[in-house]
Design a protein around this motif. Sequence first.
Motif, mmCIF file in Angstrom:
data_model
loop_
_atom_site.group_PDB
_atom_site.id
_atom_site.type_symbol
_atom_site.label_atom_id
_atom_site.label_comp_id
_atom_site.label_asym_id
_atom_site.label_seq_id
_atom_site.Cartn_x
_atom_site.Cartn_y
_atom_site.Cartn_z
ATOM 1 N N GLU A 270 0.834 -1.208 0.000
ATOM 2 C CA GLU A 270 0.000 0.000 0.000
ATOM 3 C C GLU A 270 0.863 1.250 0.000
ATOM 4 N N ALA A 271 1.980 1.209 0.734
ATOM 5 C CA ALA A 271 2.877 2.366 0.775
ATOM 6 C C ALA A 271 3.510 2.611 -0.585
ATOM 7 N N LYS A 272 3.780 1.550 -1.330
ATOM 8 C CA LYS A 272 4.422 1.693 -2.642
ATOM 9 C C LYS A 272 3.530 2.396 -3.648
ATOM 10 N N GLN A 273 2.224 2.402 -3.408
ATOM 11 C CA GLN A 273 1.304 3.043 -4.346
ATOM 12 C C GLN A 273 1.551 4.536 -4.471
ATOM 13 N N ILE A 274 2.229 5.120 -3.493
ATOM 14 C CA ILE A 274 2.487 6.554 -3.559
ATOM 15 C C ILE A 274 3.431 6.893 -4.705
ATOM 16 N N THR A 275 4.131 5.874 -5.227
ATOM 17 C CA THR A 275 5.021 6.092 -6.377
ATOM 18 C C THR A 275 4.314 5.821 -7.695
ATOM 19 N N GLN A 276 3.036 5.435 -7.626
ATOM 20 C CA GLN A 276 2.325 5.020 -8.835
ATOM 21 C C GLN A 276 1.120 5.892 -9.158
ATOM 22 N N LYS A 277 0.664 6.698 -8.181
ATOM 23 C CA LYS A 277 -0.530 7.511 -8.391
ATOM 24 C C LYS A 277 -0.264 8.952 -7.960
ATOM 25 N N PRO A 278 -0.898 9.942 -8.617
ATOM 26 C CA PRO A 278 -0.751 11.345 -8.197
ATOM 27 C C PRO A 278 -1.354 11.548 -6.809
ATOM 28 N N PHE A 279 -0.822 12.517 -6.093
ATOM 29 C CA PHE A 279 -1.347 12.826 -4.764
ATOM 30 C C PHE A 279 -1.143 14.308 -4.459
ATOM 31 N N LEU A 280 -1.854 14.770 -3.433
ATOM 32 C CA LEU A 280 -1.766 16.159 -2.979
ATOM 33 C C LEU A 280 -1.212 16.189 -1.569
ATOM 34 N N ILE A 281 -0.300 17.102 -1.328
ATOM 35 C CA ILE A 281 0.295 17.223 0.000
ATOM 36 C C ILE A 281 0.323 18.700 0.393
ATOM 37 N N TYR A 282 -0.050 18.961 1.624
ATOM 38 C CA TYR A 282 -0.123 20.324 2.146
ATOM 39 C C TYR A 282 1.168 20.648 2.895
ATOM 40 N N LEU A 283 1.830 21.716 2.493
ATOM 41 C CA LEU A 283 3.038 22.188 3.161
ATOM 42 C C LEU A 283 2.659 23.375 4.037
ATOM 43 N N SER A 284 2.726 23.159 5.342
ATOM 44 C CA SER A 284 2.352 24.198 6.304
ATOM 45 C C SER A 284 3.617 24.779 6.919
ATOM 46 N N GLY A 285 3.869 26.033 6.645
ATOM 47 C CA GLY A 285 5.032 26.713 7.212
ATOM 48 C C GLY A 285 4.630 27.471 8.459
ATOM 49 N N LEU A 478 9.360 6.592 -1.967
ATOM 50 C CA LEU A 478 9.654 7.737 -2.823
ATOM 51 C C LEU A 478 11.163 7.892 -3.039
ATOM 52 N N VAL A 479 11.947 7.681 -1.977
ATOM 53 C CA VAL A 479 13.406 7.797 -2.102
ATOM 54 C C VAL A 479 13.951 6.690 -2.996
ATOM 55 N N ARG A 480 13.473 5.459 -2.813
ATOM 56 C CA ARG A 480 13.926 4.344 -3.654
ATOM 57 C C ARG A 480 13.594 4.598 -5.118
ATOM 58 N N MET A 481 12.411 5.141 -5.368
ATOM 59 C CA MET A 481 12.015 5.451 -6.740
ATOM 60 C C MET A 481 13.003 6.424 -7.376
ATOM 61 N N GLN A 482 13.360 7.472 -6.622
ATOM 62 C CA GLN A 482 14.264 8.469 -7.163
ATOM 63 C C GLN A 482 15.670 7.898 -7.371
ATOM 64 N N LEU A 483 16.134 7.057 -6.453
ATOM 65 C CA LEU A 483 17.458 6.444 -6.606
ATOM 66 C C LEU A 483 17.497 5.475 -7.776
ATOM 67 N N ASN A 484 16.377 4.823 -8.029
ATOM 68 C CA ASN A 484 16.325 3.857 -9.129
ATOM 69 C C ASN A 484 16.347 4.522 -10.490
ATOM 70 N N ASP A 485 15.506 5.551 -10.660
ATOM 71 C CA ASP A 485 15.409 6.141 -12.004
ATOM 72 C C ASP A 485 16.227 7.419 -12.169
ATOM 73 N N GLY A 486 16.558 8.088 -11.042
ATOM 74 C CA GLY A 486 17.367 9.308 -11.134
ATOM 75 C C GLY A 486 16.762 10.368 -12.034
ATOM 76 N N ALA A 487 15.444 10.389 -12.156
ATOM 77 C CA ALA A 487 14.776 11.281 -13.102
ATOM 78 C C ALA A 487 14.779 12.729 -12.636
ATOM 79 N N ASP A 488 14.747 13.639 -13.595
ATOM 80 C CA ASP A 488 14.574 15.059 -13.309
ATOM 81 C C ASP A 488 13.085 15.362 -13.202
ATOM 82 N N TRP A 489 12.749 16.265 -12.292
ATOM 83 C CA TRP A 489 11.355 16.648 -12.081
ATOM 84 C C TRP A 489 11.093 18.036 -12.643
ATOM 85 N N THR A 490 9.883 18.210 -13.143
ATOM 86 C CA THR A 490 9.424 19.541 -13.565
ATOM 87 C C THR A 490 8.630 20.153 -12.416
#
Length: 547
Positions: A270-285, A478-490
Amino acid sequence: MAKIRREGSAGSPGGRRRSGPRAHTAYDYEADTRRRSGHTASGGRKISTAAAQKQKQRRRSSRRALFFQALLSILLLVQVWRTQMVPAWMLAALGLVLFILWFFTLEMQKYPKRGAFTRFCAWLLTAAMAVGCLFTQQGLDALQKVTSGENNTVVGVYVLQEDPARKISDTANYAFGCISEMDRTNTDKAITAIAAKSEAASLPSGYDNMFELVGGLYNGEVQAIILNQSFISMIEDEENGYADFSERTRCIFTYSIANDNLQGNVTGAEAKQITQKPFLIYLSGVDTRGDLTDTCRSDVNILAAVNPVTKHIVLINTPRDYYVPLAGTDGAMDKLTHAGLYGVDRSMDTLGALYGVEVSYFIKINFVGFIGIVDALGGIDVESDQAFTSVGSPGYYNPTTFVQGTNHLDGAAALAFSRERHAFKAGDIQRGENQMKVISAIVNKAKSPAVLRNYSKLMNSVGDSFVTNLSHDQVGALVRMQLNDGADWTIESYSVTGTGAKSTECYSARGSNLYVMKPDTATVAEAQAMIASVLSGAPAGSEAPTA
């Protein structure tokens, strides 16, 4: 033919001892042999025993070195695996390297002249792996603290400084006061806890807002008040508030109410799904000097739409004074920043209603804690759109001047840069953009070797500066995904705007004439379109497909 005479050696049958120089040749040879082999007639046995002891000690030392090297190799692998952040192939590669090093040490022990050096290398590797285990544990502890997802509301009982009460049991027959409607659920829970420890004269007197409540305590209408601690900053900061509240009052009782609904408990597949589907996250400063898990006003409100498949992120900055319907009420209007007084979930729901989306995750950032992070990184570089001077903050930083262009900032200067709003015409909008620049600079610096120089200090600061309801496994995925593909983000960013106005109808401070920003519907609609584009998987810069 002459007979050849056979002569035996001395002491042999039929032989006789020779005289002359040749008679000592055999004796000298044997003595020399004994000398070369390290034996003497008197002490030969002692010298051979010492050599054997040294050899035995070397073997024991080699076995110890090999044992501890193997043990620390296994512990390091386990620690790295526990982070859940390293891809399987990287973990396997690390295991192979550690095994090769151990096997090399084992083989080198067969050569006495090289054994001492390889034993030294083995102990050196063992020490390095012990340090690696320690650093990994510090990272795990910091991650555990960050992913706690805690969101606590703390309600306190306050009396005047000169009041004799020192604890809640001293308030028997006191007249209590509280806010009549606002935050009533938490207030009622606190009243129940107070009733178990004190016998009040009657039920608390109700006041319309926090300012009237404090006024009732000051003028003697009540002897103690029940107050959500997150309201204190608002009481002291607002124009018609009480700046001396902390100096004139004393807290004699606190009651903590945990919101467990936001804690991240997602694991496994279930945790791995966060690398497969879009999501929204709130950043509260938040800009708080208290516990990050406590409820408080949110000064920076950024909604991030993240698509891990298309590697596209859009950041929507919403001003703190935005005048919006407050979630959890019957449509009562309030400043967006006040939603944080009732918990981060209230802010998430309020923003979700504004943009027509459901927000599932949050990251709460304490900008005061950035001082330690920035200093541990050796400072950061940020680009300022304009030259300005920030006002000072006693105990944190002095007035600081920034130039247009690149500024190298230490921790205190980074805090000053991210907190200032009065120096700009755009006010909170510019402050939000500056805080995003500080966050971006920290992320970029964290990818450099500077992280290793002050790792311990950095991990401690991270644990005190962030909290999220993303689970440990989700962060790891999320970290494993980035280490695996090393992709650039827009990454795109956008700020909604509005028109300044005054209102006496803010839910959290009814009757007080507060500054608010009425939303510009066109910019809100643009933000909604940008969010929809990311969630639909449309390429960056394009609009979401219409149904």
